[in-house]
Design an enzyme around this catalytic site. Structure first.
Site, short mmCIF file in Angstrom:
data_model
loop_
_atom_site.label_atom_id
_atom_site.label_comp_id
_atom_site.label_asym_id
_atom_site.label_seq_id
_atom_site.Cartn_x
_atom_site.Cartn_y
_atom_site.Cartn_z
N HIS A 126 18.54 -34.09 39.42
CA HIS A 126 18.64 -34.38 40.86
C HIS A 126 19.78 -35.35 41.11
O HIS A 126 20.33 -35.95 40.18
CB HIS A 126 17.33 -34.99 41.37
CG HIS A 126 17.05 -36.34 40.77
ND1 HIS A 126 16.58 -36.51 39.49
CD2 HIS A 126 17.22 -37.59 41.28
CE1 HIS A 126 16.47 -37.81 39.23
NE2 HIS A 126 16.86 -38.48 40.30
N ASP A 128 20.25 -38.73 43.65
CA ASP A 128 19.28 -39.60 44.32
C ASP A 128 19.30 -39.45 45.85
O ASP A 128 20.37 -39.51 46.48
CB ASP A 128 19.55 -41.08 43.97
CG ASP A 128 19.11 -41.43 42.56
OD1 ASP A 128 18.30 -40.68 41.98
OD2 ASP A 128 19.57 -42.48 42.05
N HIS A 280 21.60 -36.35 37.72
CA HIS A 280 21.09 -36.96 36.50
C HIS A 280 19.65 -36.52 36.27
O HIS A 280 19.00 -35.99 37.16
CB HIS A 280 21.19 -38.49 36.55
CG HIS A 280 20.50 -39.11 37.72
ND1 HIS A 280 21.09 -39.23 38.96
CD2 HIS A 280 19.26 -39.64 37.85
CE1 HIS A 280 20.24 -39.79 39.79
NE2 HIS A 280 19.11 -40.06 39.15
N ARG A 295 15.78 -49.73 39.84
CA ARG A 295 16.99 -49.15 40.43
C ARG A 295 17.30 -49.84 41.75
O ARG A 295 16.41 -50.11 42.55
CB ARG A 295 16.75 -47.66 40.67
CG ARG A 295 17.95 -46.88 41.11
CD ARG A 295 17.56 -45.45 41.43
NE ARG A 295 17.09 -45.35 42.80
CZ ARG A 295 16.52 -44.26 43.33
NH1 ARG A 295 16.33 -43.19 42.60
NH2 ARG A 295 16.12 -44.25 44.59
FE LIG Z 1 17.30 -40.56 40.11
#
Ligand SMILES: [Fe+2]
Length: 304
Positions: A126, A128, A280, A295
């Site tokens: 995907h 983000d 990623h 994150r």
């Molecule tokens: Fe991600």
């Protein structure tokens, strides 16, 4: 803007402020480790030099940094404006910009929301948060707890993937837009938490958005393939059968080994990817071992 390409061999570059950056490329087209630097203490010239490497190599890594959440946010803020940690999933306590995934808890968590799909580790390529109008420019991931074995992350270069297509297909893809929809993954959680928040705006429904299938990177000018199996639901101009076939081809094409770098995390490492030019995926091979990442994402613009 001219992007300096640091090349595919290890090299040393000296910033205008005299800081030496040791660059270790991890694959031909994507991914570089920047060695011998403490990211808590960066002058403006060093930030500018790191940004060049990031734009050129699409994902960069800093080993052994062991940042606190506050330091993580401060590092992110040198490269842009940190957003809410996630539009739907609540952030960690006291740090609304930090989104944490504790994989040993996530299966239980997602199942409690009635959304089992997200806990399936078999397919997770995907980009983000593409299900909002302005997806993040980039994400900075901090490895908090690393499994003894496994748990790597794969990153794929979506500029290289686009450039590898035949000219006729590239021309055709430039005419298309695709719908991105976060409901399949996050509706159950949104209903559970009541409302989400992104760029300061609250919402109670995840309305699908439309993005070009090929976007032009606003800083490098490169054309980038911008569909992903995590959030792209269909191509607007095609029938579902046509869309499924074309997206199926593009998803497989976009993550071939020749476009991909694989990073093995050490505890305290930091990874910073250009979310406009990559996909990623975690490698879901760590079974019940503990793996925790945090994150921070940077505010983005509307893909064009
Ligand atoms: Fe991600």
């Amino acid at each position: 803007m001219t992007i300096t390409h640091p090349g595919t061999a290890p090299s040393r570059t000296t910033t205008e402020s005299g800081v030496e950056l040791d660059l270790t490329p991890l694959s031909g087209s994507i991914g570089t480790v920047i060695e011998n630097i403490d990211v808590r203490d960066l002058d403006d010239a060093t930030v500018a030099a790191i940004r060049q490497v990031w734009l050129s190599r699409k994902v960069i890594f800093f080993r052994n940094q062991h940042l606190t959440p506050t330091e993580h946010i401060a590092f992110a803020a040198r490269f842009g404006e940190p957003t809410e940690g996630h539009p739907v999933i609540p952030a960690i306590k006291d740090h609304p910009q930090v989104f944490e995934i504790d994989y040993s808890r996530s299966r239980e968590l997602y199942q409690s929301y009635g959304d089992v799909s997200t806990s399936d580790r078999s397919v997770s390529w995907h980009t983000d948060v593409t299900f909002v109008r302005r997806p993040p420019v980039g994400s900075i991931l901090r490895a908090v707890v690393v499994p003894q074995s496994g748990g790597d992350t794969l990153f794929s270069d979506q500029q290289a993937a686009f450039e590898a297509l035949s000219p006729s297909l590239r021309d055709y893809l430039r005419t298309l837009t695709a719908v991105h929809d976060g409901k399949a993954q996050f509706k159950g959680i949104l209903d559970h938490v009541g409302e989400g928040k992104w760029e300061g705006e609250t919402f109670t429904d995840l309305a699908p958005v439309e993005h070009p299938v090929v976007r032009t990177h606003p800083e490098t000018g490169a054309e980038v393939l911008f569909v992903n199996p995590g959030f792209t639901s269909h191509i607007s101009q095609l029938s579902r059968a046509e869309s499924n076939a074309l997206l199926g081809f593009l998803y497989a094409h976009a993550v071939q080994d020749r476009f991909v770098v694989r990073y093995h995390w050490g505890q305290g490492d930091l990874g910073f990817w250009d979310n406009r030019a990559t996909q990623h995926s975690v490698v879901g091979d760590f079974d019940e071992q503990h793996r925790v990442i945090q994150r921070v994402t940077l505010r983005g613009d509307e893909p064009r």
